[in-house]
Design a protein around this motif. Structure first.
Motif, PDB file in Angstrom:
ATOM      1  N   GLU A  65       9.514   3.991  41.608  1.00  0.00           N
ATOM      2  CA  GLU A  65      10.442   1.900  41.219  1.00  0.00           C
ATOM      3  C   GLU A  65      11.342   1.686  43.245  1.00  0.00           C
ATOM      4  N   GLU A  66      11.342   2.713  43.913  1.00  0.00           N
ATOM      5  CA  GLU A  66      12.257   2.801  44.975  1.00  0.00           C
ATOM      6  C   GLU A  66      11.312   2.599  46.080  1.00  0.00           C
ATOM      7  N   GLN A  67      10.123   3.281  45.599  1.00  0.00           N
ATOM      8  CA  GLN A  67       8.555   2.534  46.619  1.00  0.00           C
ATOM      9  C   GLN A  67       8.914   1.212  46.279  1.00  0.00           C
ATOM     10  N   PHE A  68       9.008   0.215  45.154  1.00  0.00           N
ATOM     11  CA  PHE A  68       8.628  -1.071  45.400  1.00  0.00           C
ATOM     12  C   PHE A  68       9.549  -2.445  44.779  1.00  0.00           C
ATOM     13  N   LYS A  69      10.778  -2.061  44.976  1.00  0.00           N
ATOM     14  CA  LYS A  69      12.571  -2.761  45.434  1.00  0.00           C
ATOM     15  C   LYS A  69      12.223  -3.580  46.208  1.00  0.00           C
ATOM     16  N   SER A  70      11.429  -3.504  46.966  1.00  0.00           N
ATOM     17  CA  SER A  70      11.456  -4.483  48.194  1.00  0.00           C
ATOM     18  C   SER A  70      10.668  -5.308  47.751  1.00  0.00           C
ATOM     19  N   THR A  71       9.267  -5.319  47.191  1.00  0.00           N
ATOM     20  CA  THR A  71       9.110  -5.691  46.029  1.00  0.00           C
ATOM     21  C   THR A  71       9.391  -7.080  45.658  1.00  0.00           C
ATOM     22  N   SER A  72       9.979  -6.539  45.434  1.00  0.00           N
ATOM     23  CA  SER A  72      11.044  -6.605  44.244  1.00  0.00           C
ATOM     24  C   SER A  72      11.535  -8.311  44.163  1.00  0.00           C
ATOM     25  N   LYS A  73      12.291  -7.506  45.858  1.00  0.00           N
ATOM     26  CA  LYS A  73      12.691  -8.609  46.559  1.00  0.00           C
ATOM     27  C   LYS A  73      11.621 -10.225  47.049  1.00  0.00           C
ATOM     28  N   ALA A  74      10.994  -9.102  47.298  1.00  0.00           N
ATOM     29  CA  ALA A  74       9.672 -10.886  47.855  1.00  0.00           C
ATOM     30  C   ALA A  74       9.381 -10.978  46.620  1.00  0.00           C
ATOM     31  N   ASN A  75       9.313 -11.242  45.680  1.00  0.00           N
ATOM     32  CA  ASN A  75       8.459 -11.843  44.036  1.00  0.00           C
ATOM     33  C   ASN A  75       9.918 -12.492  44.034  1.00  0.00           C
ATOM     34  N   ALA A  76      11.489 -11.969  44.325  1.00  0.00           N
ATOM     35  CA  ALA A  76      12.346 -12.876  43.666  1.00  0.00           C
ATOM     36  C   ALA A  76      12.369 -14.737  44.906  1.00  0.00           C
ATOM     37  N   SER A  77      12.219 -14.176  45.930  1.00  0.00           N
ATOM     38  CA  SER A  77      12.029 -15.010  46.710  1.00  0.00           C
ATOM     39  C   SER A  77      10.783 -16.296  47.039  1.00  0.00           C
ATOM     40  N   ALA A  78      10.244 -15.438  46.614  1.00  0.00           N
ATOM     41  CA  ALA A  78       8.917 -16.328  46.223  1.00  0.00           C
ATOM     42  C   ALA A  78       8.850 -17.442  44.826  1.00  0.00           C
ATOM     43  N   LEU A  79       9.502 -17.196  43.519  1.00  0.00           N
ATOM     44  CA  LEU A  79      10.700 -17.209  42.722  1.00  0.00           C
ATOM     45  C   LEU A  79      11.028 -18.133  43.323  1.00  0.00           C
ATOM     46  N   ILE A  80      12.049 -18.079  44.114  1.00  0.00           N
ATOM     47  CA  ILE A  80      13.002 -19.266  44.020  1.00  0.00           C
ATOM     48  C   ILE A  80      12.059 -20.618  44.739  1.00  0.00           C
ATOM     49  N   MET A  81      11.616 -20.091  45.572  1.00  0.00           N
ATOM     50  CA  MET A  81      10.815 -21.252  47.043  1.00  0.00           C
ATOM     51  C   MET A  81       9.602 -22.013  46.054  1.00  0.00           C
ATOM     52  N   LYS A  82       9.136 -21.081  45.207  1.00  0.00           N
ATOM     53  CA  LYS A  82       8.286 -22.062  43.858  1.00  0.00           C
ATOM     54  C   LYS A  82       9.624 -23.234  42.984  1.00  0.00           C
ATOM     55  N   MET A  83      10.606 -23.018  42.355  1.00  0.00           N
ATOM     56  CA  MET A  83      11.572 -23.595  42.055  1.00  0.00           C
ATOM     57  C   MET A  83      12.242 -24.624  42.705  1.00  0.00           C
ATOM     58  N   LEU A  84      12.072 -24.268  43.560  1.00  0.00           N
ATOM     59  CA  LEU A  84      12.775 -24.979  44.932  1.00  0.00           C
ATOM     60  C   LEU A  84      11.728 -25.986  45.361  1.00  0.00           C
ATOM     61  N   THR A  85      10.440 -26.061  44.515  1.00  0.00           N
ATOM     62  CA  THR A  85       9.747 -27.120  45.541  1.00  0.00           C
ATOM     63  C   THR A  85       8.870 -27.684  44.542  1.00  0.00           C
ATOM     64  N   THR A  86       8.744 -26.809  42.909  1.00  0.00           N
ATOM     65  CA  THR A  86       8.022 -27.456  42.193  1.00  0.00           C
ATOM     66  C   THR A  86       8.176 -28.926  41.543  1.00  0.00           C
ATOM     67  N   LYS A  87       7.667 -30.057  41.500  1.00  0.00           N
ATOM     68  CA  LYS A  87       8.097 -31.141  40.764  1.00  0.00           C
ATOM     69  C   LYS A  87       7.281 -31.275  40.019  1.00  0.00           C
ATOM     70  N   TYR A  88       7.924 -32.090  39.002  1.00  0.00           N
ATOM     71  CA  TYR A  88       6.707 -32.852  37.907  1.00  0.00           C
ATOM     72  C   TYR A  88       5.606 -33.845  38.982  1.00  0.00           C
ATOM     73  N   ASN A  89       4.345 -33.664  37.781  1.00  0.00           N
ATOM     74  CA  ASN A  89       3.152 -34.596  38.624  1.00  0.00           C
ATOM     75  C   ASN A  89       3.309 -35.143  37.784  1.00  0.00           C
ATOM     76  N   GLY A  90       3.339 -34.929  35.803  1.00  0.00           N
ATOM     77  CA  GLY A  90       3.099 -36.285  35.497  1.00  0.00           C
ATOM     78  C   GLY A  90       1.418 -36.159  34.727  1.00  0.00           C
ATOM     79  N   THR A  91       0.966 -34.439  34.900  1.00  0.00           N
ATOM     80  CA  THR A  91      -0.713 -34.879  34.129  1.00  0.00           C
ATOM     81  C   THR A  91      -0.171 -33.532  32.732  1.00  0.00           C
ATOM     82  N   SER A  92       0.729 -32.495  33.337  1.00  0.00           N
ATOM     83  CA  SER A  92       0.909 -31.130  32.772  1.00  0.00           C
ATOM     84  C   SER A  92       1.156 -31.610  31.008  1.00  0.00           C
TER      85      SER A  92
END
Length: 248
Positions: A65-92
Protein backbone atom coordinates in the motif's frame (compact mmCIF):
# COMPACT_ATOMS: atom_id res chain seq x y z
CA UNK A 1 -4.14 -10.53 12.50
CA UNK A 2 -1.02 -9.30 14.26
CA UNK A 3 1.85 -11.68 14.81
CA UNK A 4 1.38 -13.56 18.10
CA UNK A 5 4.24 -14.04 20.49
CA UNK A 6 6.19 -17.22 19.87
CA UNK A 7 5.36 -19.70 22.62
CA UNK A 8 8.10 -20.95 24.92
CA UNK A 9 9.05 -24.59 25.22
CA UNK A 10 7.02 -25.03 28.39
CA UNK A 11 3.90 -23.35 26.93
CA UNK A 12 0.61 -25.18 26.81
CA UNK A 13 -0.16 -27.37 23.81
CA UNK A 14 -3.13 -25.18 22.88
CA UNK A 15 -0.86 -22.13 22.62
CA UNK A 16 1.66 -24.00 20.48
CA UNK A 17 -1.11 -25.32 18.22
CA UNK A 18 -2.61 -21.85 17.76
CA UNK A 19 0.80 -20.41 16.88
CA UNK A 20 1.45 -23.20 14.38
CA UNK A 21 -1.90 -22.49 12.71
CA UNK A 22 -1.07 -18.78 12.51
CA UNK A 23 2.34 -19.51 10.96
CA UNK A 24 0.77 -21.73 8.32
CA UNK A 25 -1.96 -19.19 7.56
CA UNK A 26 0.56 -16.34 7.38
CA UNK A 27 2.85 -18.30 5.06
CA UNK A 28 0.00 -19.19 2.69
CA UNK A 29 -1.27 -15.60 2.67
CA UNK A 30 2.17 -14.32 1.70
CA UNK A 31 2.44 -16.90 -1.08
CA UNK A 32 -0.95 -15.94 -2.50
CA UNK A 33 -0.24 -12.20 -2.38
CA UNK A 34 3.19 -12.53 -3.97
CA UNK A 35 1.87 -14.81 -6.71
CA UNK A 36 -0.57 -12.11 -7.82
CA UNK A 37 2.17 -9.47 -8.16
CA UNK A 38 4.30 -9.42 -11.29
CA UNK A 39 8.00 -10.08 -10.84
CA UNK A 40 8.94 -6.63 -12.16
CA UNK A 41 6.90 -4.93 -9.43
CA UNK A 42 7.59 -7.43 -6.67
CA UNK A 43 11.30 -6.64 -6.71
CA UNK A 44 10.63 -3.06 -5.63
CA UNK A 45 8.48 -3.99 -2.62
CA UNK A 46 10.38 -4.48 0.67
CA UNK A 47 9.84 -7.89 2.29
CA UNK A 48 11.83 -7.36 5.50
CA UNK A 49 11.79 -4.83 8.31
CA UNK A 50 14.76 -2.83 9.59
CA UNK A 51 15.72 -5.71 11.87
CA UNK A 52 16.00 -8.03 8.90
CA UNK A 53 12.93 -10.07 9.82
CA UNK A 54 10.47 -11.12 7.15
CA UNK A 55 7.22 -9.21 7.05
CA UNK A 56 4.06 -10.93 8.11
CA UNK A 57 1.19 -10.99 5.61
CA UNK A 58 -0.33 -7.92 7.26
CA UNK A 59 2.97 -6.03 7.23
CA UNK A 60 3.65 -7.01 3.61
CA UNK A 61 0.22 -5.72 2.57
CA UNK A 62 0.95 -2.42 4.32
CA UNK A 63 4.27 -2.25 2.44
CA UNK A 64 2.48 -2.74 -0.88
CA UNK A 65 0.00 0.00 0.00
CA UNK A 66 2.83 2.39 0.84
CA UNK A 67 4.51 1.76 -2.51
CA UNK A 68 1.35 2.52 -4.47
CA UNK A 69 0.24 5.67 -2.67
CA UNK A 70 1.81 7.86 -5.34
CA UNK A 71 0.09 5.81 -8.04
CA UNK A 72 -3.28 6.49 -6.42
CA UNK A 73 -2.56 10.22 -6.52
CA UNK A 74 -1.67 9.98 -10.19
CA UNK A 75 -4.90 8.10 -10.90
CA UNK A 76 -6.86 10.75 -9.03
CA UNK A 77 -5.25 13.50 -11.10
CA UNK A 78 -6.04 11.62 -14.30
CA UNK A 79 -9.66 11.15 -13.25
CA UNK A 80 -10.05 14.83 -12.38
CA UNK A 81 -8.62 15.90 -15.74
CA UNK A 82 -10.90 13.45 -17.53
CA UNK A 83 -13.94 14.80 -15.71
CA UNK A 84 -12.99 18.38 -16.57
CA UNK A 85 -12.52 17.65 -20.26
CA UNK A 86 -15.34 15.16 -20.87
CA UNK A 87 -18.21 16.65 -22.85
CA UNK A 88 -21.32 14.92 -24.13
CA UNK A 89 -20.94 14.34 -27.87
CA UNK A 90 -24.47 13.17 -28.63
CA UNK A 91 -23.54 9.65 -29.75
CA UNK A 92 -23.43 7.43 -26.67
CA UNK A 93 -26.69 8.61 -25.14
CA UNK A 94 -27.06 11.13 -22.35
CA UNK A 95 -27.87 8.42 -19.79
CA UNK A 96 -24.56 6.66 -20.48
CA UNK A 97 -22.73 9.99 -20.31
CA UNK A 98 -24.16 10.81 -16.89
CA UNK A 99 -23.45 7.30 -15.59
CA UNK A 100 -19.84 7.58 -16.76
CA UNK A 101 -19.41 10.91 -14.97
CA UNK A 102 -21.05 9.41 -11.89
CA UNK A 103 -18.64 6.47 -12.00
CA UNK A 104 -15.62 8.78 -12.11
CA UNK A 105 -16.97 10.71 -9.13
CA UNK A 106 -17.47 7.45 -7.22
CA UNK A 107 -13.84 6.48 -7.88
CA UNK A 108 -12.68 9.85 -6.56
CA UNK A 109 -14.84 9.37 -3.48
CA UNK A 110 -12.99 6.11 -2.88
CA UNK A 111 -9.73 8.09 -2.90
CA UNK A 112 -10.94 10.41 -0.12
CA UNK A 113 -11.85 13.12 -2.63
CA UNK A 114 -15.55 13.38 -1.96
CA UNK A 115 -17.77 15.10 -4.52
CA UNK A 116 -21.24 16.05 -3.33
CA UNK A 117 -24.26 15.06 -5.40
CA UNK A 118 -25.34 18.69 -5.79
CA UNK A 119 -21.96 19.69 -7.20
CA UNK A 120 -21.89 16.69 -9.51
CA UNK A 121 -25.34 17.53 -10.89
CA UNK A 122 -24.20 21.08 -11.72
CA UNK A 123 -20.95 19.77 -13.17
CA UNK A 124 -22.74 17.32 -15.45
CA UNK A 125 -25.06 20.08 -16.65
CA UNK A 126 -22.03 22.09 -17.79
CA UNK A 127 -20.80 19.09 -19.81
CA UNK A 128 -23.94 19.05 -21.98
CA UNK A 129 -23.75 20.65 -25.47
CA UNK A 130 -25.32 23.91 -26.58
CA UNK A 131 -28.45 22.10 -27.79
CA UNK A 132 -29.38 21.67 -24.12
CA UNK A 133 -29.19 25.45 -23.56
CA UNK A 134 -32.90 26.07 -22.85
CA UNK A 135 -32.93 22.97 -20.65
CA UNK A 136 -30.05 24.35 -18.56
CA UNK A 137 -31.74 27.73 -18.23
CA UNK A 138 -34.91 26.04 -17.04
CA UNK A 139 -32.95 24.13 -14.40
CA UNK A 140 -31.10 27.21 -13.17
CA UNK A 141 -34.35 29.11 -12.68
CA UNK A 142 -35.82 26.42 -10.44
CA UNK A 143 -35.43 26.58 -6.68
CA UNK A 144 -35.46 22.82 -6.23
CA UNK A 145 -32.24 20.88 -6.61
CA UNK A 146 -32.36 17.67 -8.60
CA UNK A 147 -31.08 14.36 -7.40
CA UNK A 148 -28.98 12.23 -9.71
CA UNK A 149 -31.93 9.99 -10.59
CA UNK A 150 -34.03 13.05 -11.46
CA UNK A 151 -31.22 14.51 -13.57
CA UNK A 152 -30.94 11.30 -15.60
CA UNK A 153 -34.69 11.11 -16.18
CA UNK A 154 -34.97 14.78 -17.19
CA UNK A 155 -31.94 14.67 -19.49
CA UNK A 156 -33.15 11.52 -21.25
CA UNK A 157 -36.56 13.11 -21.79
CA UNK A 158 -34.96 16.30 -23.14
CA UNK A 159 -32.71 14.33 -25.48
CA UNK A 160 -35.69 12.44 -26.89
CA UNK A 161 -37.47 15.74 -27.49
CA UNK A 162 -34.43 17.17 -29.27
CA UNK A 163 -34.13 14.09 -31.48
CA UNK A 164 -37.78 14.38 -32.44
CA UNK A 165 -37.61 18.08 -33.27
CA UNK A 166 -34.08 18.02 -34.74
CA UNK A 167 -33.19 14.72 -36.43
CA UNK A 168 -29.59 15.91 -36.95
CA UNK A 169 -29.16 16.53 -33.21
CA UNK A 170 -26.31 14.01 -32.79
CA UNK A 171 -24.37 15.43 -35.76
CA UNK A 172 -24.83 19.00 -34.52
CA UNK A 173 -23.62 18.05 -31.05
CA UNK A 174 -20.47 16.43 -32.43
CA UNK A 175 -19.56 19.13 -34.95
CA UNK A 176 -17.64 21.99 -33.40
CA UNK A 177 -18.12 25.66 -34.44
CA UNK A 178 -14.67 25.56 -36.06
CA UNK A 179 -15.68 22.57 -38.19
CA UNK A 180 -18.90 24.32 -39.19
CA UNK A 181 -16.88 27.32 -40.34
CA UNK A 182 -14.52 25.12 -42.35
CA UNK A 183 -17.36 23.12 -43.89
CA UNK A 184 -19.18 26.29 -44.95
CA UNK A 185 -16.08 28.05 -46.29
CA UNK A 186 -16.21 28.87 -49.98
CA UNK A 187 -19.65 27.35 -50.46
CA UNK A 188 -21.17 30.44 -52.09
CA UNK A 189 -18.25 31.34 -54.32
CA UNK A 190 -17.68 30.56 -57.98
CA UNK A 191 -15.35 31.52 -60.78
CA UNK A 192 -16.77 33.22 -63.88
CA UNK A 193 -13.97 31.90 -66.12
CA UNK A 194 -12.38 35.32 -66.61
CA UNK A 195 -10.13 35.25 -63.59
CA UNK A 196 -12.73 36.96 -61.40
CA UNK A 197 -13.98 35.46 -58.14
CA UNK A 198 -17.41 36.67 -57.17
CA UNK A 199 -20.04 35.77 -54.60
CA UNK A 200 -23.15 34.03 -55.88
CA UNK A 201 -25.37 35.66 -53.28
CA UNK A 202 -27.58 38.28 -54.84
CA UNK A 203 -27.00 41.83 -53.71
CA UNK A 204 -23.32 41.23 -52.94
CA UNK A 205 -20.93 43.74 -54.50
CA UNK A 206 -18.54 42.19 -56.99
CA UNK A 207 -14.89 42.35 -56.02
CA UNK A 208 -12.54 42.04 -58.99
CA UNK A 209 -9.24 40.33 -58.37
CA UNK A 210 -6.57 39.48 -60.91
CA UNK A 211 -5.68 35.81 -61.06
CA UNK A 212 -2.19 36.66 -62.29
CA UNK A 213 -0.84 39.32 -59.94
CA UNK A 214 -3.46 38.63 -57.22
CA UNK A 215 -4.22 42.34 -56.83
CA UNK A 216 -7.80 43.63 -56.61
CA UNK A 217 -9.33 46.26 -58.87
CA UNK A 218 -8.84 44.63 -62.27
CA UNK A 219 -9.11 41.32 -64.08
CA UNK A 220 -6.35 39.28 -65.69
CA UNK A 221 -6.87 40.50 -69.27
CA UNK A 222 -6.42 44.10 -68.04
CA UNK A 223 -3.27 43.29 -66.07
CA UNK A 224 -0.12 44.92 -67.47
CA UNK A 225 2.05 42.31 -65.79
CA UNK A 226 0.04 39.57 -67.47
CA UNK A 227 0.47 41.17 -70.89
CA UNK A 228 4.20 41.61 -70.26
CA UNK A 229 4.44 37.96 -69.30
CA UNK A 230 2.66 36.93 -72.52
CA UNK A 231 5.02 39.09 -74.58
CA UNK A 232 8.04 37.56 -72.86
CA UNK A 233 6.76 34.08 -73.64
CA UNK A 234 5.96 35.03 -77.22
CA UNK A 235 2.26 34.39 -76.77
CA UNK A 236 -0.06 36.79 -78.62
CA UNK A 237 -2.62 38.54 -76.44
CA UNK A 238 -6.27 37.80 -77.27
CA UNK A 239 -9.10 40.00 -76.07
CA UNK A 240 -11.59 37.13 -76.36
CA UNK A 241 -9.51 34.74 -74.22
CA UNK A 242 -11.74 32.74 -71.90
CA UNK A 243 -14.96 33.60 -73.78
CA UNK A 244 -14.90 30.65 -76.14
CA UNK A 245 -14.70 30.59 -79.93
CA UNK A 246 -16.62 33.13 -81.96
CA UNK A 247 -19.18 31.92 -84.36
CA UNK A 248 -18.24 32.13 -88.03
Amino acid sequence: MDKPEKPKDDAADEVKTAYAKWERSNRMSLMIMKSTISLAIRGGIPEKNVAGELFTAKEFLASVEEQFKSTSKANASALIMKMLTTKYNGTSGVREHIMMMNDMAAKLNGMDMAISEGFLVHFIMTSLPAQFGPFKINYNTQKEKWKMSELIAMCVEEEERLKTEKPDFAHAAIESPKQKKINGKGKNKKDDGLGVNKASTSGTKRVFKCNHCKKPGHVRKECTKFRAWLAKKGIPFREDAGKGKKEA
